[in-house]
Design a protein around this motif. Structure first.
Motif, PDB file in Angstrom:
ATOM      1  N   PHE A 129     -67.563  88.308  52.050  1.00 14.32           N
ATOM      2  CA  PHE A 129     -66.851  89.626  52.403  1.00 14.32           C
ATOM      3  C   PHE A 129     -67.507  89.859  53.825  1.00 14.32           C
ATOM      4  O   PHE A 129     -68.143  88.309  54.227  1.00 14.32           O
ATOM      5  N   THR A 130     -66.485  90.290  55.052  1.00 13.24           N
ATOM      6  CA  THR A 130     -67.156  90.118  56.831  1.00 13.24           C
ATOM      7  C   THR A 130     -67.832  91.801  56.013  1.00 13.24           C
ATOM      8  O   THR A 130     -67.813  92.827  56.359  1.00 13.24           O
ATOM      9  N   VAL A 131     -69.109  91.010  56.913  1.00 14.75           N
ATOM     10  CA  VAL A 131     -70.068  91.376  57.072  1.00 14.75           C
ATOM     11  C   VAL A 131     -70.751  92.118  58.123  1.00 14.75           C
ATOM     12  O   VAL A 131     -70.894  90.958  59.331  1.00 14.75           O
ATOM     13  N   VAL A 132     -70.648  93.107  59.152  1.00 12.60           N
ATOM     14  CA  VAL A 132     -70.925  93.516  60.021  1.00 12.60           C
ATOM     15  C   VAL A 132     -72.307  94.430  60.512  1.00 12.60           C
ATOM     16  O   VAL A 132     -72.521  95.250  60.370  1.00 12.60           O
ATOM     17  N   ILE A 133     -72.923  93.657  60.960  1.00 17.83           N
ATOM     18  CA  ILE A 133     -74.850  94.354  61.007  1.00 17.83           C
ATOM     19  C   ILE A 133     -75.165  94.146  62.570  1.00 17.83           C
ATOM     20  O   ILE A 133     -75.132  93.874  63.435  1.00 17.83           O
ATOM     21  N   VAL A 134     -75.050  95.934  63.201  1.00 17.43           N
ATOM     22  CA  VAL A 134     -75.653  95.663  64.067  1.00 17.43           C
ATOM     23  C   VAL A 134     -77.816  96.361  64.362  1.00 17.43           C
ATOM     24  O   VAL A 134     -77.892  97.184  63.523  1.00 17.43           O
ATOM     25  N   ALA A 135     -77.742  95.863  64.940  1.00 19.97           N
ATOM     26  CA  ALA A 135     -78.911  95.399  65.059  1.00 19.97           C
ATOM     27  C   ALA A 135     -79.798  96.306  65.814  1.00 19.97           C
ATOM     28  O   ALA A 135     -78.901  96.356  67.010  1.00 19.97           O
ATOM     29  N   ASP A 190     -66.426  94.608  54.471  1.00 16.17           N
ATOM     30  CA  ASP A 190     -64.821  94.673  55.401  1.00 16.17           C
ATOM     31  C   ASP A 190     -64.587  95.599  55.481  1.00 16.17           C
ATOM     32  O   ASP A 190     -63.696  96.596  55.527  1.00 16.17           O
ATOM     33  N   GLY A 191     -64.932  96.776  56.784  1.00 18.44           N
ATOM     34  CA  GLY A 191     -64.276  97.647  57.382  1.00 18.44           C
ATOM     35  C   GLY A 191     -65.134  98.923  56.958  1.00 18.44           C
ATOM     36  O   GLY A 191     -64.329 100.678  57.224  1.00 18.44           O
ATOM     37  N   SER A 192     -65.778  99.174  55.630  1.00 16.64           N
ATOM     38  CA  SER A 192     -66.521 100.258  55.216  1.00 16.64           C
ATOM     39  C   SER A 192     -67.390 101.315  55.984  1.00 16.64           C
ATOM     40  O   SER A 192     -67.770 101.110  57.095  1.00 16.64           O
ATOM     41  N   ALA A 193     -67.985 102.411  55.218  1.00 15.74           N
ATOM     42  CA  ALA A 193     -68.500 102.549  56.630  1.00 15.74           C
ATOM     43  C   ALA A 193     -69.877 102.798  56.662  1.00 15.74           C
ATOM     44  O   ALA A 193     -70.224 102.093  56.080  1.00 15.74           O
ATOM     45  N   PRO A 194     -70.367 102.283  57.566  1.00 16.84           N
ATOM     46  CA  PRO A 194     -71.173 101.786  57.489  1.00 16.84           C
ATOM     47  C   PRO A 194     -73.372 102.736  57.144  1.00 16.84           C
ATOM     48  O   PRO A 194     -72.912 103.748  56.234  1.00 16.84           O
ATOM     49  N   ALA A 195     -73.644 101.766  56.892  1.00 17.00           N
ATOM     50  CA  ALA A 195     -75.209 102.013  55.667  1.00 17.00           C
ATOM     51  C   ALA A 195     -76.526 101.343  56.073  1.00 17.00           C
ATOM     52  O   ALA A 195     -75.673 100.755  57.130  1.00 17.00           O
TER      53      ALA A 195
END
Length: 224
Positions: A129-135, A190-195
């Motif tokens: 899964f492509t996971v984008v983490i915004v810190a 995978d482009g989901s809504a942010p959590a």
């Protein structure tokens, strides 16, 4: 291609594209089953004498060939799983700015701020899964180096005077100050809504050392 151990060859099938909803994993598969001896010695068929738990019974049987939802076999990363990756990210060590930039004066505050980036974005692969983490920096804790008031906190990075984030009055002496940043984060899969990532982590910036001197009043003759 399907490896079929019954006949020892690979069969060719007309594989299909399988539609899937967001977050769902669907694959075109041939499902087979073969009974085995359970740990308690039973099975779905009669167990011949001499068979032990785990032994295969009878032959493989085809159940079906179809588009099958296999999401449960590899579910999307949970927030707790993402947090374990978040804790290992190479988050930056934010630097401390202070004024005056050289020696401070006893009786006048030394002010602190940071001009380092407060947001960092990372893309990681978690089980495919492509996971984008915004810190994002959530809290700034300046360690003053003064035992009388060891820490100062702010929710903003501040800027140069007069927009600084923290200040401290020092006695004369030599001090080392540094910045600890508490980071929170959001993530998408995978482009989901942010959590929200369920937890925070910290980084410690490099120290800066400065002297605080005591000014001495000197009377002068204005007519000299």
């Amino acid at each position: 291609m399907l490896a079929d151990e019954r006949d020892g060859f690979c069969g060719v099938f007309d594989f299909q594209d399988c539609p899937a909803e967001p977050g769902q994993v669907v694959r075109f598969l041939t499902v087979q089953q073969r009974p085995v001896v359970r740990p308690d010695g039973t099975a779905v068929v009669e167990v011949p004498a001499g068979f032990a738990p785990g032994d295969l019974l009878e032959d493989w049987a085809d159940v079906r060939t179809a588009c099958i939802d296999i999401t449960a076999l590899n579910p999307p990363p949970s927030p707790d799983e993402v947090f374990t990756y978040f804790q290992r990210l190479p988050l930056p060590q934010l630097t401390t700015q202070h004024a005056p930039p050289g020696d401070g004066l006893s009786g006048l505050p030394v002010v602190f701020w940071t001009d380092s980036p407060a947001t960092q974005t990372f893309t990681v692969d978690i089980r495919g899964f492509t996971v984008v983490i915004v810190a994002r920096a959530e809290q700034y804790t300046w360690r003053t180096g003064d035992p009388a008031a060891p820490t100062l906190t702010s929710t903003e990075p501040g800027s140069a005077y007069p927009g600084h984030a923290a200040e401290h009055l020092y006695r004369s002496g030599t001090y080392s100050a540094s910045l600890t940043v508490t980071w929170g984060a959001t993530f998408t899969v995978d482009g989901s809504a942010p959590a929200d990532v369920p937890g925070t982590t910290t980084t410690d910036g490099p120290p800066v050392t400065f002297d605080v001197v005591e000014a001495t009043a000197v009377l002068t003759d204005p007519y000299d």
